[in-house]
Design a protein around this motif. Structure first.
Motif, PDB file in Angstrom:
ATOM      1  N   PHE A   1       0.917  -1.273  -0.085  1.00 40.70           N
ATOM      2  CA  PHE A   1      -0.064  -0.004   0.051  1.00 40.70           C
ATOM      3  C   PHE A   1       0.961   1.345  -0.155  1.00 40.70           C
ATOM      4  O   PHE A   1       2.065   1.415   0.118  1.00 40.70           O
ATOM      5  CB  PHE A   1      -0.841   0.140   1.244  1.00 40.70           C
ATOM      6  CG  PHE A   1      -1.919  -0.942   1.119  1.00 40.70           C
ATOM      7  CD1 PHE A   1      -1.597  -2.359   1.501  1.00 40.70           C
ATOM      8  CD2 PHE A   1      -3.376  -0.643   1.173  1.00 40.70           C
ATOM      9  CE1 PHE A   1      -2.635  -3.446   1.466  1.00 40.70           C
ATOM     10  CE2 PHE A   1      -4.279  -1.748   1.256  1.00 40.70           C
ATOM     11  CZ  PHE A   1      -4.040  -2.863   1.496  1.00 40.70           C
ATOM     12  N   ARG A   2       0.260   2.192  -0.212  1.00 35.03           N
ATOM     13  CA  ARG A   2       1.148   3.605  -0.221  1.00 35.03           C
ATOM     14  C   ARG A   2       0.264   4.664   0.185  1.00 35.03           C
ATOM     15  O   ARG A   2      -1.079   4.635   0.194  1.00 35.03           O
ATOM     16  CB  ARG A   2       1.635   3.810  -1.582  1.00 35.03           C
ATOM     17  CG  ARG A   2       0.958   4.317  -2.621  1.00 35.03           C
ATOM     18  CD  ARG A   2       1.438   4.388  -4.024  1.00 35.03           C
ATOM     19  NE  ARG A   2       0.596   4.886  -4.963  1.00 35.03           N
ATOM     20  CZ  ARG A   2       0.898   4.947  -6.417  1.00 35.03           C
ATOM     21  NH1 ARG A   2       2.015   4.635  -6.787  1.00 35.03           N
ATOM     22  NH2 ARG A   2      -0.060   5.032  -7.321  1.00 35.03           N
TER      23      ARG A   2
ATOM     24  N   VAL B   1      -1.811  -0.771  -3.665  1.00 36.33           N
ATOM     25  CA  VAL B   1      -0.952  -0.921  -4.924  1.00 36.33           C
ATOM     26  C   VAL B   1      -0.785  -2.160  -5.571  1.00 36.33           C
ATOM     27  O   VAL B   1      -1.048  -2.276  -6.624  1.00 36.33           O
ATOM     28  CB  VAL B   1       0.710  -0.391  -4.659  1.00 36.33           C
ATOM     29  CG1 VAL B   1       1.501  -0.362  -5.674  1.00 36.33           C
ATOM     30  CG2 VAL B   1       0.503   0.952  -3.863  1.00 36.33           C
ATOM     31  N   ALA B   2      -0.453  -3.036  -4.619  1.00 31.71           N
ATOM     32  CA  ALA B   2      -0.266  -4.381  -5.340  1.00 31.71           C
ATOM     33  C   ALA B   2      -0.623  -5.638  -4.269  1.00 31.71           C
ATOM     34  O   ALA B   2      -0.205  -5.406  -3.056  1.00 31.71           O
ATOM     35  CB  ALA B   2       1.063  -4.513  -6.082  1.00 31.71           C
TER      36      ALA B   2
ATOM     37  N   ASP C   1      -4.828   0.023 -10.998  1.00 35.92           N
ATOM     38  CA  ASP C   1      -4.619   0.519 -12.423  1.00 35.92           C
ATOM     39  C   ASP C   1      -3.487   1.398 -12.828  1.00 35.92           C
ATOM     40  O   ASP C   1      -2.902   1.296 -13.751  1.00 35.92           O
ATOM     41  CB  ASP C   1      -6.095   1.175 -12.885  1.00 35.92           C
ATOM     42  CG  ASP C   1      -7.172   0.343 -13.320  1.00 35.92           C
ATOM     43  OD1 ASP C   1      -8.196   0.730 -13.210  1.00 35.92           O
ATOM     44  OD2 ASP C   1      -6.920  -1.038 -13.127  1.00 35.92           O
ATOM     45  N   SER C   2      -3.361   2.266 -11.611  1.00 36.98           N
ATOM     46  CA  SER C   2      -2.148   3.260 -12.040  1.00 36.98           C
ATOM     47  C   SER C   2      -0.769   2.463 -12.136  1.00 36.98           C
ATOM     48  O   SER C   2       0.349   3.292 -12.502  1.00 36.98           O
ATOM     49  CB  SER C   2      -2.332   4.385 -11.048  1.00 36.98           C
ATOM     50  OG  SER C   2      -1.829   3.904  -9.762  1.00 36.98           O
ATOM     51  N   VAL C   3      -0.801   1.350 -11.588  1.00 36.82           N
ATOM     52  CA  VAL C   3       0.848   0.903 -11.457  1.00 36.82           C
ATOM     53  C   VAL C   3       0.969  -0.374 -12.584  1.00 36.82           C
ATOM     54  O   VAL C   3       1.895  -0.944 -12.674  1.00 36.82           O
ATOM     55  CB  VAL C   3       1.161   0.541 -10.195  1.00 36.82           C
ATOM     56  CG1 VAL C   3       0.866   1.498  -9.260  1.00 36.82           C
ATOM     57  CG2 VAL C   3       0.530  -0.908  -9.658  1.00 36.82           C
TER      58      VAL C   3
ATOM     59  N   LEU D   1      -4.031 -10.711  -2.042  1.00 42.04           N
ATOM     60  CA  LEU D   1      -4.403  -9.462  -1.279  1.00 42.04           C
ATOM     61  C   LEU D   1      -4.764  -8.617  -2.324  1.00 42.04           C
ATOM     62  O   LEU D   1      -4.258  -8.218  -3.008  1.00 42.04           O
ATOM     63  CB  LEU D   1      -3.276  -9.159  -0.473  1.00 42.04           C
ATOM     64  CG  LEU D   1      -3.674  -8.212   1.044  1.00 42.04           C
ATOM     65  CD1 LEU D   1      -2.571  -8.061   1.936  1.00 42.04           C
ATOM     66  CD2 LEU D   1      -3.942  -6.839   0.365  1.00 42.04           C
ATOM     67  N   ILE D   2      -6.239  -8.135  -2.038  1.00 38.60           N
ATOM     68  CA  ILE D   2      -6.689  -7.199  -3.073  1.00 38.60           C
ATOM     69  C   ILE D   2      -7.435  -6.228  -2.468  1.00 38.60           C
ATOM     70  O   ILE D   2      -7.505  -6.348  -0.937  1.00 38.60           O
ATOM     71  CB  ILE D   2      -7.859  -7.902  -3.971  1.00 38.60           C
ATOM     72  CG1 ILE D   2      -8.862  -8.382  -3.100  1.00 38.60           C
ATOM     73  CG2 ILE D   2      -6.922  -9.053  -4.727  1.00 38.60           C
ATOM     74  CD1 ILE D   2     -10.276  -9.210  -3.932  1.00 38.60           C
ATOM     75  N   PRO D   3      -7.830  -4.950  -2.683  1.00 40.66           N
ATOM     76  CA  PRO D   3      -8.569  -4.045  -2.243  1.00 40.66           C
ATOM     77  C   PRO D   3      -9.783  -4.395  -1.218  1.00 40.66           C
ATOM     78  O   PRO D   3     -10.498  -5.277  -1.946  1.00 40.66           O
ATOM     79  CB  PRO D   3      -8.882  -3.015  -3.042  1.00 40.66           C
ATOM     80  CG  PRO D   3      -7.975  -3.371  -4.055  1.00 40.66           C
ATOM     81  CD  PRO D   3      -7.664  -4.661  -4.146  1.00 40.66           C
TER      82      PRO D   3
END
Length: 123
Positions: free
Chosen positions: A36-37, A47-48, A61-63, A104-106
């Motif tokens: 996360f960030r 993030v991932a 999506d942004s990364v 691990l997902i949102p």
């Protein structure tokens, strides 16, 4: 259980950094892991994520296409390779662990958090 993130620092736009998160305890191979960030003044964002077997990954999506999450269960460590960095990637990055079989997902409840490592990207 401890999660120790490292590898942050200063990078130029277009550059790369590799984050590592070393963990203690025998929980690692049974947990989904993620990154996360949190940028200044903003909420922490996903993030991932990666499943415990590394068989599945998930990215915001942004990364996508720029960041790659991986893990080494023999070293109890998860990584985040960040390429083509942009100033918008500037944030404190946190690793996280969740008791889940899948990636691990949102929205996945996080059970353990690392202490964070600062990533600063200059233009």
């Amino acid at each position: 259980v401890q999660l120790q993130a490292s590898g942050g620092g200063l990078a130029q736009a277009g550059g790369s950094l590799r984050l590592s998160c070393a963990t203690s305890g025998r929980f690692f191979s049974g947990y989904g892991m993620g990154w996360f960030r949190q940028a200044p003044g903003q909420e922490r964002e996903f993030v991932a994520g990666i499943s415990r077997s590394a068989g599945s990954t998930y990215y915001t999506d942004s990364v996508k296409g720029r960041f790659t999450i991986s893990r080494d269960n023999s070293k109890s460590t998860v990584y985040l390779q960040m390429n083509s960095l942009s100033p918008e990637d500037t944030a404190v990055y946190y690793c996280a662990a969740a008791n889940t079989r899948g990636a691990l997902i949102p929205g996945t409840p996080v059970e353990y958090w690392g202490q964070g490592t600062q990533v600063t990207v200059s233009s």
